[in-house]
Design a protein around this motif. Structure first.
Motif, mmCIF file in Angstrom:
data_model
loop_
_atom_site.group_PDB
_atom_site.id
_atom_site.type_symbol
_atom_site.label_atom_id
_atom_site.label_comp_id
_atom_site.label_asym_id
_atom_site.label_seq_id
_atom_site.Cartn_x
_atom_site.Cartn_y
_atom_site.Cartn_z
ATOM 1 N N LEU A 18 0.812 -1.219 0.000
ATOM 2 C CA LEU A 18 0.000 0.000 0.000
ATOM 3 C C LEU A 18 0.845 1.269 0.000
ATOM 4 N N ALA A 139 -3.243 3.867 1.069
ATOM 5 C CA ALA A 139 -2.307 4.256 0.013
ATOM 6 C C ALA A 139 -2.273 5.774 -0.154
ATOM 7 N N HIS A 263 -4.353 -7.212 -1.279
ATOM 8 C CA HIS A 263 -3.647 -6.033 -1.775
ATOM 9 C C HIS A 263 -2.713 -6.393 -2.926
ATOM 10 N N TYR A 288 -7.504 -1.571 -3.123
ATOM 11 C CA TYR A 288 -7.402 -0.195 -3.599
ATOM 12 C C TYR A 288 -7.485 -0.099 -5.120
#
Length: 336
Positions: A18, A139, A263, A288
């Protein structure tokens, strides 16, 4: 351009991934980027674009199973940093972690400029004490620190998670691309979907016509064997992190709890069915900037407790998710 920058993220692989957009922003303005990572994050640090060297050190105030604090252990880090001779250090942390113990060691190693996010008064330990309002994705929180330290992303950087390419060939493990990966394990038990539900989901996905690959770490072979059963491809303990990235890259959809491989899937651009226990906020820790279907009760009593083991009998946030729910979520992302 800054000559050498030390960037630090001392916890798990997912946390390191991240920081990727922030690390690339630093690299755009540096001759060399050295990443200080813990033993659980080192392999992820080596996958980050922009990282030239990785130094491993286990932080007693961050590692989940820390060794005792000793003078020799701290001295080892000080000497390693002195050998690097960084002009700048940027210390990335989660909201509940303090950058100040590391900043102190970096000062003793002679680092002339240090920046970090800190709620605690840093005195002379930090040259930049950055604050982050609200509750942005992790992030973006890290990237805001990089910007504040003077490291803006390059014009062509889209700000997504990423890994170094090319990735290794894994055709001998999974065959051709276009399959579903189900990753049942999690470093924090409170975030894990019950193994029996995972096994039911593999059976249901296979019955629906999907090829299913089950992944897991070296210590999770018993779990992955149980979950894969007779119909899934069991890769438990059979991949390093780069190979796992390649397996996830070949998948059309990844099913995983809130853990590093979710992730990693985002870092290779693969959609995620996120089995998300709300012990930490989804706004901060969800996969994300990839298509995601989130399953799990986000209003469960365990919400925001940061519990490592579920504090509520029956684990209600995730036990209510069924195999049929997962099949439907996979179908939605497969068609998108």
């Amino acid at each position: 351009m800054t000559r050498t920058v030390l960037v630090a993220r001392l916890d798990n692989a997912g946390d390191v991934l991240l920081t990727g957009p922030a690390v690339r922003a630093v690299a755009a303005h540096a001759d060399s980027v050295v990443m200080l990572a813990g033993p659980h994050g080192r392999s992820a640090a080596a996958l980050l674009p922009g990282v030239d060297e990785v130094v491993e050190w286990r932080a007693p105030w961050i590692d989940p199973e820390p060794d005792p604090v000793t003078r020799a252990h701290v001295e080892h880090l000080r000497q390693a940093v002195e050998a690097i001779e960084p002009d700048v250090a940027v210390v990335f942390t989660s909201f509940h972690q303090s950058p100040l113990p590391l900043a102190l060691v970096l000062r003793l190693a002679g680092v002339p400029w240090i920046g970090a996010i800190s709620e605690d008064y840093p005195g002379s330990l930090l040259d930049l004490r950055h604050r982050v309002p609200g509750d942005p994705p992790e992030a973006e929180r890290a990237l805001s620190l990089a910007r504040a330290a003077g490291f803006s992303p390059s014009g062509g950087d889209d700000g997504r998670l990423a890994v170094r390419r090319p990735l290794p060939c894994v055709a001998d493990l999974v065959g051709e691309p276009d399959y579903v990966v189900l990753h049942p394990g999690a470093s924090v038990p409170a975030r894990q979907w019950p193994p029996q539900r995972c096994a039911e989901a593999v059976q249901a996905l296979a019955a629906a016509g999907y090829r299913v690959v089950v992944t897991g770490a070296r210590g999770e072979q018993q779990l992955t064997a149980q979950v894969a059963g007779e119909v899934g491809i069991d890769l438990g303990g059979g991949t390093d992190l780069a190979q796992l990235a390649a397996v996830l890259d070949g998948a059309r959809v990844v099913v995983a709890p809130n853990t590093g491989p979710a992730h990693l899937a985002a870092a290779v651009g693969t959609p995620v069915v996120s089995l998300f226990a709300p012990v930490v906020p989804a706004a901060r820790w969800a996969p994300y900037r990839v298509p995601t279907v989130m399953l799990g009760r986000q209003d469960a009593p365990c919400r925001d407790t940061r519990a490592r083991r579920c504090p509520v009998p029956g684990h209600p946030c995730l036990t209510g998710v069924t195999a049929d729910d997962v099949v439907a979520a996979v179908g939605k992302l497969w068609r998108s």
